[in-house]
Write a protein that holds these residues in place. Structure first.
Motif, PDB file in Angstrom:
ATOM      1  N   HIS A  91     -26.669   3.288   6.051  1.00  0.00           N
ATOM      2  CA  HIS A  91     -27.085   4.004   7.270  1.00  0.00           C
ATOM      3  C   HIS A  91     -26.956   5.504   7.027  1.00  0.00           C
ATOM      4  CE1 HIS A  91     -27.156   5.434  11.446  1.00  0.00           C
ATOM      5  NE2 HIS A  91     -27.745   4.289  11.725  1.00  0.00           N
ATOM      6  N   PRO A  92     -27.932   6.284   7.472  1.00  0.00           N
ATOM      7  CA  PRO A  92     -27.898   7.726   7.176  1.00  0.00           C
ATOM      8  C   PRO A  92     -26.716   8.469   7.759  1.00  0.00           C
ATOM      9  CG  PRO A  92     -29.686   7.189   8.708  1.00  0.00           C
ATOM     10  CD  PRO A  92     -29.184   5.898   8.159  1.00  0.00           C
ATOM     11  N   ASP A  93     -26.132   7.969   8.844  1.00  0.00           N
ATOM     12  CA  ASP A  93     -24.978   8.637   9.446  1.00  0.00           C
ATOM     13  C   ASP A  93     -23.659   8.223   8.801  1.00  0.00           C
ATOM     14  OD1 ASP A  93     -26.641   9.966  11.194  1.00  0.00           O
ATOM     15  OD2 ASP A  93     -26.434   8.466  12.778  1.00  0.00           O
ATOM     16  N   GLY A  94     -23.681   7.231   7.939  1.00  0.00           N
ATOM     17  CA  GLY A  94     -22.528   6.849   7.158  1.00  0.00           C
ATOM     18  C   GLY A  94     -21.263   6.640   7.957  1.00  0.00           C
ATOM     19  N   GLU A  95     -20.160   7.159   7.426  1.00  0.00           N
ATOM     20  CA  GLU A  95     -18.850   6.925   8.017  1.00  0.00           C
ATOM     21  C   GLU A  95     -18.669   7.591   9.370  1.00  0.00           C
ATOM     22  OE1 GLU A  95     -18.574   6.203   3.669  1.00  0.00           O
ATOM     23  OE2 GLU A  95     -19.411   7.835   4.884  1.00  0.00           O
ATOM     24  N   VAL A  96     -19.489   8.584   9.686  1.00  0.00           N
ATOM     25  CA  VAL A  96     -19.427   9.177  11.033  1.00  0.00           C
ATOM     26  C   VAL A  96     -19.835   8.135  12.068  1.00  0.00           C
ATOM     27  CG1 VAL A  96     -20.464  10.890  12.568  1.00  0.00           C
ATOM     28  CG2 VAL A  96     -19.704  11.555  10.284  1.00  0.00           C
ATOM     29  N   ALA A  97     -20.883   7.376  11.770  1.00  0.00           N
ATOM     30  CA  ALA A  97     -21.285   6.298  12.676  1.00  0.00           C
ATOM     31  C   ALA A  97     -20.211   5.227  12.749  1.00  0.00           C
ATOM     32  CB  ALA A  97     -22.609   5.689  12.217  1.00  0.00           C
ATOM     33  N   THR A  98     -19.584   4.923  11.613  1.00  0.00           N
ATOM     34  CA  THR A  98     -18.515   3.918  11.609  1.00  0.00           C
ATOM     35  C   THR A  98     -17.352   4.367  12.482  1.00  0.00           C
ATOM     36  OG1 THR A  98     -19.149   3.319   9.350  1.00  0.00           O
ATOM     37  CG2 THR A  98     -17.016   2.534  10.134  1.00  0.00           C
ATOM     38  N   ALA A  99     -16.949   5.638  12.352  1.00  0.00           N
ATOM     39  CA  ALA A  99     -15.847   6.161  13.155  1.00  0.00           C
ATOM     40  C   ALA A  99     -16.188   6.156  14.638  1.00  0.00           C
ATOM     41  CB  ALA A  99     -15.498   7.578  12.703  1.00  0.00           C
ATOM     42  N   THR A 100     -17.425   6.463  14.961  1.00  0.00           N
ATOM     43  CA  THR A 100     -17.853   6.426  16.358  1.00  0.00           C
ATOM     44  C   THR A 100     -17.795   5.005  16.897  1.00  0.00           C
ATOM     45  OG1 THR A 100     -19.323   8.326  15.996  1.00  0.00           O
ATOM     46  CG2 THR A 100     -19.748   6.963  17.938  1.00  0.00           C
ATOM     47  N   GLY A 101     -18.299   4.058  16.114  1.00  0.00           N
ATOM     48  CA  GLY A 101     -18.314   2.666  16.539  1.00  0.00           C
ATOM     49  C   GLY A 101     -16.942   2.033  16.601  1.00  0.00           C
ATOM     50  N   ALA A 102     -15.968   2.615  15.894  1.00  0.00           N
ATOM     51  CA  ALA A 102     -14.620   2.057  15.911  1.00  0.00           C
ATOM     52  C   ALA A 102     -14.002   2.093  17.302  1.00  0.00           C
ATOM     53  CB  ALA A 102     -13.722   2.818  14.927  1.00  0.00           C
ATOM     54  N   ALA A 103     -14.361   3.083  18.093  1.00  0.00           N
ATOM     55  CA  ALA A 103     -13.983   3.133  19.516  1.00  0.00           C
ATOM     56  C   ALA A 103     -12.499   2.870  19.748  1.00  0.00           C
ATOM     57  CB  ALA A 103     -14.834   2.131  20.313  1.00  0.00           C
ATOM     58  N   GLY A 104     -11.644   3.604  19.026  1.00  0.00           N
ATOM     59  CA  GLY A 104     -10.210   3.479  19.226  1.00  0.00           C
ATOM     60  C   GLY A 104      -9.501   2.558  18.272  1.00  0.00           C
ATOM     61  N   ALA A 122     -13.654  14.072  13.372  1.00  0.00           N
ATOM     62  CA  ALA A 122     -14.196  14.586  14.631  1.00  0.00           C
ATOM     63  C   ALA A 122     -14.846  13.485  15.459  1.00  0.00           C
ATOM     64  CB  ALA A 122     -15.212  15.691  14.350  1.00  0.00           C
ATOM     65  N   ALA A 123     -15.341  12.444  14.795  1.00  0.00           N
ATOM     66  CA  ALA A 123     -16.012  11.347  15.502  1.00  0.00           C
ATOM     67  C   ALA A 123     -15.055  10.240  15.911  1.00  0.00           C
ATOM     68  CB  ALA A 123     -17.115  10.756  14.617  1.00  0.00           C
ATOM     69  N   ALA A 124     -13.833  10.258  15.386  1.00  0.00           N
ATOM     70  CA  ALA A 124     -12.898   9.152  15.606  1.00  0.00           C
ATOM     71  C   ALA A 124     -12.156   9.296  16.920  1.00  0.00           C
ATOM     72  CB  ALA A 124     -11.892   9.080  14.463  1.00  0.00           C
ATOM     73  N   SER A 125     -11.817   8.161  17.510  1.00  0.00           N
ATOM     74  CA  SER A 125     -11.007   8.141  18.731  1.00  0.00           C
ATOM     75  C   SER A 125      -9.758   7.287  18.572  1.00  0.00           C
ATOM     76  CB  SER A 125     -11.838   7.613  19.907  1.00  0.00           C
ATOM     77  OG  SER A 125     -12.383   6.338  19.622  1.00  0.00           O
ATOM     78  N   GLY A 126      -9.515   6.808  17.365  1.00  0.00           N
ATOM     79  CA  GLY A 126      -8.327   6.011  17.076  1.00  0.00           C
ATOM     80  C   GLY A 126      -7.686   6.484  15.790  1.00  0.00           C
TER      81      GLY A 126
END
Length: 363
Positions: A91-104, A122-126
């Motif tokens: 996926h072009p957004d790579g680990e930033v998308a993964t961190a966003t999807g982790a949702a805590g 910056a994208a992580a919430s957990g």
């Protein structure tokens, strides 16, 4: 028959099928394949299938919560993300998308992440943990530790089952090479150069590890790392009571029962088969597990046998390939929902209520 609307994935296998259908064959083989004859890869999931659950009835399950804490951090559930390299392969957004999807959720980020650590943070919430391989060039290793500290990572995870990358026949057959446009951007380009060099009949990943990974590392070297970082240290790749006791003796903060997803020593035990041995030797040291978890039911088995959390590797990448951050979130939500349902139906409303009496069957 008409096309119609595609069914929403409702099993992890559906996400796997979607990823397999969209990714280039050599990328799918890199993600899906294992070492040797792939016996351990298959055993990781087969061993969970050999366990059955022992439900208790007439228990108040009006309020069921999978919430937990780990190394002092509150978590909404015990299902986290295992470190896997090069998310921009899928996926072009790579680990930033993964961190966003982790949702805590707990997110263990690979040393070979394909997006900058600061962007991931910056994208992580957990909680974020930084995975490391021990490189021959300790200055490069220490630079990565400093980057992780500066980005606000919460722990270091040293992978200890990989003095070199094992032969993975699918990658060798494909001559797998990290393609242009994808790179381990947090590690010096000079250190990663050979991972981008194609050679028929061999894997660039394997050749790179032989060149850059330090095969002389021993337990005594852990002191060097601990002296240079205040972050908790977790060892990933523990499968025996002997090594668990050594981890305790060397002041490690947690261990992860892992066989590298069946990608290292073919013939190593399935992670769930090794789990109770490690938990017994850990004597209270937190134990996590990755490898073979393909449902909330599997997660419950591991948690009942003593794991404090489980980590998903391939399934998260399947979700990422399918729908980016939304796909990652959907994979985690599916497993957590299944876990919560299994807790309800086995009569264990909290993780503290889970113990080995919830599981039967071994080999």
């Amino acid at each position: 028959m008409g096309g119609g609307k595609k069914a929403k994935p409702d099993r992890l296998a559906d996400f796997a099928a979607a990823a397999a259908a969209t990714l280039p064959g050599e990328v799918w083989d890199y993600l899906d394949g294992g070492a040797g004859a792939e016996w351990t890869l298959r055993e990781n999931t087969a061993a969970f299938a050999r366990r059955t659950l022992r439900p208790r009835v007439l228990t108040d399950v009006s309020r069921v919560s999978p919430a937990t804490t780990l190394l002092g951090a509150a978590l909404p559930h015990p299902v986290g993300i295992a470190p896997t390299a090069y998310h921009r392969l899928v996926h072009p957004d790579g680990e930033v998308a993964t961190a966003t999807g982790a949702a805590g959720a707990l997110h263990v980020v690979s040393m070979f992440a394909s997006t900058p650590l600061a962007d991931i943070a910056a994208a992580a919430s957990g909680p974020l943990w930084m995975q490391l391989y021990w490189l021959r060039d300790r200055a490069v290793l220490l630079d990565l530790v400093r980057r992780a500290e500066a980005a606000g990572f919460d722990a270091l995870v040293l992978t200890v089952d990989t003095p070199t990358v094992a032969r993975r026949p699918r990658d060798a057959r494909n001559g797998f090479t990290v393609p242009p446009g994808v790179a381990a951007v947090n590690v010096a380009a000079s250190v990663m150069a050979s991972s981008h060099v194609a050679q028929d009949g061999s894997s660039a990943i394997e050749r790179h590890s032989r060149e850059q990974f330090d095969q002389t590392t021993t337990w005594a070297d852990l002191a060097w790392l601990r002296e240079r970082s205040p972050l908790p240290l977790v060892l990933k790749g523990i499968l025996t009571a002997e090594d668990t006791r050594l981890a305790r003796a060397h002041g490690v903060d947690a261990v992860i029962v892992s066989n590298h997803g069946g990608r290292q020593l073919d013939g190593a035990p399935a992670t769930v088969d090794a789990l109770t041995e490690v938990v017994d030797a850990a004597a209270g040291l937190p134990v996590l597990l990755d490898g073979g978890v393909r449902s909330g039911r599997d997660a419950l088995v591991a948690l009942a046998l003593g794991a404090r959390a489980v980590l998903l590797g391939r399934p998260v990448v399947w979700g990422l390939a399918h729908a980016g951050a939304d796909g990652v979130r959907a994979v985690l939500n599916l497993v957590v929902d299944e876990l919560t349902e299994a807790m309800t139906l086995t009569g264990r409303p909290t993780l503290a209520d889970l113990d080995r009496s919830a599981v039967s069957g071994t080999r």
